[in-house]
Design a protein around this motif. Structure first.
Motif, PDB file in Angstrom:
ATOM      1  N   ARG A 101     -25.006  17.288 -16.574  1.00  0.00           N
ATOM      2  CA  ARG A 101     -26.151  16.664 -17.233  1.00  0.00           C
ATOM      3  C   ARG A 101     -27.393  17.530 -17.067  1.00  0.00           C
ATOM      4  NH1 ARG A 101     -27.135  13.902 -21.372  1.00  0.00           N
ATOM      5  NH2 ARG A 101     -24.895  13.866 -21.043  1.00  0.00           N
ATOM      6  N   ALA A 102     -27.605  18.071 -15.882  1.00  0.00           N
ATOM      7  CA  ALA A 102     -28.767  18.935 -15.640  1.00  0.00           C
ATOM      8  C   ALA A 102     -28.732  20.127 -16.595  1.00  0.00           C
ATOM      9  CB  ALA A 102     -28.773  19.419 -14.190  1.00  0.00           C
ATOM     10  N   LEU A 103     -27.565  20.712 -16.737  1.00  0.00           N
ATOM     11  CA  LEU A 103     -27.447  21.887 -17.613  1.00  0.00           C
ATOM     12  C   LEU A 103     -27.757  21.507 -19.057  1.00  0.00           C
ATOM     13  CD1 LEU A 103     -24.254  23.457 -16.021  1.00  0.00           C
ATOM     14  CD2 LEU A 103     -26.598  24.348 -15.883  1.00  0.00           C
ATOM     15  N   ALA A 104     -27.331  20.313 -19.467  1.00  0.00           N
ATOM     16  CA  ALA A 104     -27.614  19.866 -20.838  1.00  0.00           C
ATOM     17  C   ALA A 104     -29.121  19.639 -21.020  1.00  0.00           C
ATOM     18  CB  ALA A 104     -26.839  18.590 -21.141  1.00  0.00           C
ATOM     19  N   LEU A 105     -29.763  19.033 -20.027  1.00  0.00           N
ATOM     20  CA  LEU A 105     -31.200  18.762 -20.135  1.00  0.00           C
ATOM     21  C   LEU A 105     -32.007  20.054 -20.214  1.00  0.00           C
ATOM     22  CD1 LEU A 105     -31.620  15.873 -17.492  1.00  0.00           C
ATOM     23  CD2 LEU A 105     -31.597  15.643 -19.984  1.00  0.00           C
ATOM     24  N   VAL A 118     -29.001   8.707 -13.240  1.00  0.00           N
ATOM     25  CA  VAL A 118     -30.162   8.254 -14.010  1.00  0.00           C
ATOM     26  C   VAL A 118     -31.097   9.445 -14.155  1.00  0.00           C
ATOM     27  CG1 VAL A 118     -32.215   6.755 -13.950  1.00  0.00           C
ATOM     28  CG2 VAL A 118     -30.003   5.866 -13.169  1.00  0.00           C
ATOM     29  N   TRP A 119     -31.704   9.574 -15.338  1.00  0.00           N
ATOM     30  CA  TRP A 119     -32.727  10.598 -15.478  1.00  0.00           C
ATOM     31  C   TRP A 119     -33.869  10.098 -16.348  1.00  0.00           C
ATOM     32  CZ3 TRP A 119     -28.159  10.733 -18.146  1.00  0.00           C
ATOM     33  CH2 TRP A 119     -28.216  10.907 -19.537  1.00  0.00           C
ATOM     34  N   GLY A 120     -35.010  10.723 -16.174  1.00  0.00           N
ATOM     35  CA  GLY A 120     -36.175  10.371 -16.971  1.00  0.00           C
ATOM     36  C   GLY A 120     -37.063  11.596 -17.116  1.00  0.00           C
ATOM     37  N   ARG A 121     -38.051  11.482 -18.014  1.00  0.00           N
ATOM     38  CA  ARG A 121     -38.971  12.603 -18.241  1.00  0.00           C
ATOM     39  C   ARG A 121     -40.370  12.204 -17.848  1.00  0.00           C
ATOM     40  NH1 ARG A 121     -39.745  13.445 -23.638  1.00  0.00           N
ATOM     41  NH2 ARG A 121     -40.837  15.396 -23.288  1.00  0.00           N
ATOM     42  N   ARG A 122     -41.092  13.168 -17.366  1.00  0.00           N
ATOM     43  CA  ARG A 122     -42.519  12.938 -17.204  1.00  0.00           C
ATOM     44  C   ARG A 122     -43.147  13.102 -18.585  1.00  0.00           C
ATOM     45  NH1 ARG A 122     -47.081  16.083 -13.517  1.00  0.00           N
ATOM     46  NH2 ARG A 122     -48.775  15.323 -14.795  1.00  0.00           N
ATOM     47  N   PRO A 123     -43.997  12.150 -19.019  1.00  0.00           N
ATOM     48  CA  PRO A 123     -44.549  12.242 -20.368  1.00  0.00           C
ATOM     49  C   PRO A 123     -45.254  13.583 -20.580  1.00  0.00           C
ATOM     50  CG  PRO A 123     -45.201  10.175 -19.300  1.00  0.00           C
ATOM     51  CD  PRO A 123     -44.508  10.997 -18.262  1.00  0.00           C
ATOM     52  N   SER A 124     -45.078  14.133 -21.763  1.00  0.00           N
ATOM     53  CA  SER A 124     -45.793  15.372 -22.104  1.00  0.00           C
ATOM     54  C   SER A 124     -47.259  15.041 -22.291  1.00  0.00           C
ATOM     55  CB  SER A 124     -45.268  15.957 -23.409  1.00  0.00           C
ATOM     56  OG  SER A 124     -43.938  16.278 -23.274  1.00  0.00           O
ATOM     57  N   SER A 125     -48.108  16.006 -22.025  1.00  0.00           N
ATOM     58  CA  SER A 125     -49.528  15.738 -22.243  1.00  0.00           C
ATOM     59  C   SER A 125     -49.804  15.660 -23.736  1.00  0.00           C
ATOM     60  CB  SER A 125     -50.398  16.799 -21.569  1.00  0.00           C
ATOM     61  OG  SER A 125     -49.746  18.034 -21.586  1.00  0.00           O
ATOM     62  N   SER A 126     -49.033  16.419 -24.528  1.00  0.00           N
ATOM     63  CA  SER A 126     -49.260  16.372 -25.980  1.00  0.00           C
ATOM     64  C   SER A 126     -48.304  15.385 -26.636  1.00  0.00           C
ATOM     65  CB  SER A 126     -49.071  17.782 -26.567  1.00  0.00           C
ATOM     66  OG  SER A 126     -48.136  17.749 -27.610  1.00  0.00           O
ATOM     67  N   LYS A 127     -48.836  14.563 -27.521  1.00  0.00           N
ATOM     68  CA  LYS A 127     -48.028  13.545 -28.191  1.00  0.00           C
ATOM     69  C   LYS A 127     -46.940  14.179 -29.036  1.00  0.00           C
ATOM     70  CE  LYS A 127     -50.881   9.465 -28.689  1.00  0.00           C
ATOM     71  NZ  LYS A 127     -51.914   8.882 -29.515  1.00  0.00           N
ATOM     72  N   LEU A 128     -47.318  15.274 -29.709  1.00  0.00           N
ATOM     73  CA  LEU A 128     -46.375  15.924 -30.618  1.00  0.00           C
ATOM     74  C   LEU A 128     -45.093  16.318 -29.902  1.00  0.00           C
ATOM     75  CD1 LEU A 128     -48.393  18.301 -32.954  1.00  0.00           C
ATOM     76  CD2 LEU A 128     -46.857  16.412 -33.577  1.00  0.00           C
ATOM     77  N   SER A 129     -45.244  16.964 -28.744  1.00  0.00           N
ATOM     78  CA  SER A 129     -44.038  17.451 -28.082  1.00  0.00           C
ATOM     79  C   SER A 129     -43.221  16.317 -27.498  1.00  0.00           C
ATOM     80  CB  SER A 129     -44.398  18.479 -27.008  1.00  0.00           C
ATOM     81  OG  SER A 129     -45.305  17.927 -26.112  1.00  0.00           O
ATOM     82  N   SER A 130     -43.866  15.179 -27.171  1.00  0.00           N
ATOM     83  CA  SER A 130     -43.087  14.093 -26.590  1.00  0.00           C
ATOM     84  C   SER A 130     -42.197  13.433 -27.642  1.00  0.00           C
ATOM     85  CB  SER A 130     -43.994  13.048 -25.935  1.00  0.00           C
ATOM     86  OG  SER A 130     -44.636  12.295 -26.899  1.00  0.00           O
ATOM     87  N   GLU A 131     -42.573  13.610 -28.939  1.00  0.00           N
ATOM     88  CA  GLU A 131     -41.726  13.043 -29.985  1.00  0.00           C
ATOM     89  C   GLU A 131     -40.467  13.882 -30.196  1.00  0.00           C
ATOM     90  OE1 GLU A 131     -45.319  10.945 -32.292  1.00  0.00           O
ATOM     91  OE2 GLU A 131     -44.259  12.565 -33.363  1.00  0.00           O
ATOM     92  N   ASN A 132     -40.582  15.115 -29.810  1.00  0.00           N
ATOM     93  CA  ASN A 132     -39.519  16.054 -30.102  1.00  0.00           C
ATOM     94  C   ASN A 132     -38.588  16.223 -28.902  1.00  0.00           C
ATOM     95  OD1 ASN A 132     -38.200  17.776 -31.700  1.00  0.00           O
ATOM     96  ND2 ASN A 132     -39.636  19.500 -31.475  1.00  0.00           N
ATOM     97  N   THR A 133     -38.162  15.099 -28.396  1.00  0.00           N
ATOM     98  CA  THR A 133     -37.393  15.146 -27.155  1.00  0.00           C
ATOM     99  C   THR A 133     -35.976  15.632 -27.412  1.00  0.00           C
ATOM    100  OG1 THR A 133     -38.545  13.167 -26.541  1.00  0.00           O
ATOM    101  CG2 THR A 133     -36.652  13.752 -25.225  1.00  0.00           C
ATOM    102  N   LYS A 134     -35.556  16.561 -26.582  1.00  0.00           N
ATOM    103  CA  LYS A 134     -34.152  16.993 -26.696  1.00  0.00           C
ATOM    104  C   LYS A 134     -33.325  16.252 -25.651  1.00  0.00           C
ATOM    105  CE  LYS A 134     -30.919  20.665 -26.628  1.00  0.00           C
ATOM    106  NZ  LYS A 134     -29.876  19.873 -27.148  1.00  0.00           N
ATOM    107  N   ARG A 135     -32.280  15.610 -26.113  1.00  0.00           N
ATOM    108  CA  ARG A 135     -31.392  14.946 -25.161  1.00  0.00           C
ATOM    109  C   ARG A 135     -30.027  15.579 -25.222  1.00  0.00           C
ATOM    110  NH1 ARG A 135     -33.374   9.886 -27.526  1.00  0.00           N
ATOM    111  NH2 ARG A 135     -35.399   9.575 -26.609  1.00  0.00           N
ATOM    112  N   GLY A 136     -29.462  15.789 -24.047  1.00  0.00           N
ATOM    113  CA  GLY A 136     -28.150  16.449 -24.015  1.00  0.00           C
ATOM    114  C   GLY A 136     -27.038  15.468 -24.261  1.00  0.00           C
TER     115      GLY A 136
END
Ligand code: GLN
Length: 309
Positions: free
Chosen positions: A116-120, A291-309
């Motif tokens: 999972r780490a490698l995919a993230l 379980v995994w989670g992300r720290r929110p990006s400071s920029s809104k644009l990049s947080s929409e473009n989330t890559k999930r493995g």
């Protein structure tokens, strides 16, 4: 460990490899299944060869030193010591990982966390990674081996465990920073390299009152400080989610192995502590494991473009 428990049934002198294997399998049958396979692994260890080479040498004679050492290893297994301790190593993510009673024996379930780490991190160039509570160093070694360009650091509260981890990094030729580290310390964030792309951990997660439910081999041979949380099963996850928020850079990940009964509460905790895109996943046995989670990006644009493995 003494070979005296073999009593009258010592391995006869001047025996050949195939006779020694037959003898050992008969003794090991009492311990658990796969007795023939275990016998082959143990004798291959003694003769410092692969099990394939061992098979080719079936008619070769054992030296007296090999005979004595083999009897000792078989006796240790018969007394219930885990095979990995008797061999002194195990396989994790294709790597030979040295183990001792000072570290948790790497589990196949944890390989799913590495996957999972490698995919993230698939799209992150030269990721910065910290492995908290590294034990044998298996997670850190697997990640550095798979992603040679990553900057990997790992810490453990146990100096003895760090010695094992360091030895593994050196033996595998992996450039990893090993450091004394207490993930439950209030100032933990200050001790880790900042701006992480991934904070990963397989922390202790067995509450004390579940000690009786563990198999004897786990309870008797894995270090208690790697297993037990005290009364609060979420203790280490709370700490990781808390200081991890500072250590992980915006958009970076926190990924943890969990108790099969605990993934849901860890996910809830992560959300409460501000992590987003929180997911949980089963291991290959179909039980909740990480379980995994992300720290929110400071920029809104990049947080929409989330890559999930
Ligand atoms: N998976 C181990 C077990 O079931 C526990 C490992 C841990 O506490 N991190 O015994």
């Amino acid at each position: 460990m003494s070979i005296s428990l073999l009593g009258d049934s010592e391995l006869p002198a001047e025996c050949a490899v195939h006779e020694a294997l037959h003898w050992a399998a008969q003794h090991l049958e009492a311990v658990e299944g796969r007795a023939h396979q275990q016998a082959r692994w143990l004798l291959a260890e003694v003769r410092e060869q692969s099990t394939t080479q061992l098979a080719a040498d079936a008619r070769a004679s054992l030296t007296e030193a090999e005979r004595q050492q083999f009897m000792t290893l078989v006796a240790r297994r018969m007394q219930g010591e885990p095979l990995q301790h008797v061999l002194g190593h195990t396989n994790f993510y294709g790597l030979r990982i040295q183990v001792s009673p000072d570290v948790l024996i790497p589990r196949p379930e944890t390989e799913a966390v590495v996957e999972r780490a490698l995919a993230l991190l698939a799209d992150v160039e030269a990721p910065r990674i910290f492995d908290a509570g590294t034990g044998s160093g298996c997670i850190a070694c697997a990640l550095k081996h798979e992603r040679p360009g990553a900057r990997v650091a790992a810490g453990d509260v146990s100096e003895a465990a760090l010695d094992v981890a360091r030895a593994n990094g050196t033996a595998l030729g992996l450039d990893i920073t090993w450091q004394p580290f207490d993930m439950a310390a209030p100032n933990a964030a200050a001790a880790v390299p900042g701006a992480l792309d991934l904070l990963i951990s397989n922390p202790p997660y067995v509450p004390d009152d579940e000690a009786d439910t563990l198999s004897a081999v786990v309870r008797d041979y894995d270090p208690p400080e790697a297993l037990f949380t005290g009364p609060d099963a979420l203790r280490f996850y709370r700490a990781l989610a808390d200081w991890g928020y500072e250590a992980v850079q915006p958009g970076g990940y926190l990924l943890v192995e969990t108790h099969t009964d605990g993934a849901e509460s860890v996910a809830r905790l992560f959300r409460t502590q501000g992590w987003i895109d929180v997911h949980q996943k089963d291991d290959w046995t179909g039980r909740p494991r990480m379980v995994w989670g992300r720290r929110p990006s400071s920029s809104k644009l990049s947080s929409e473009n989330t890559k999930r493995g």
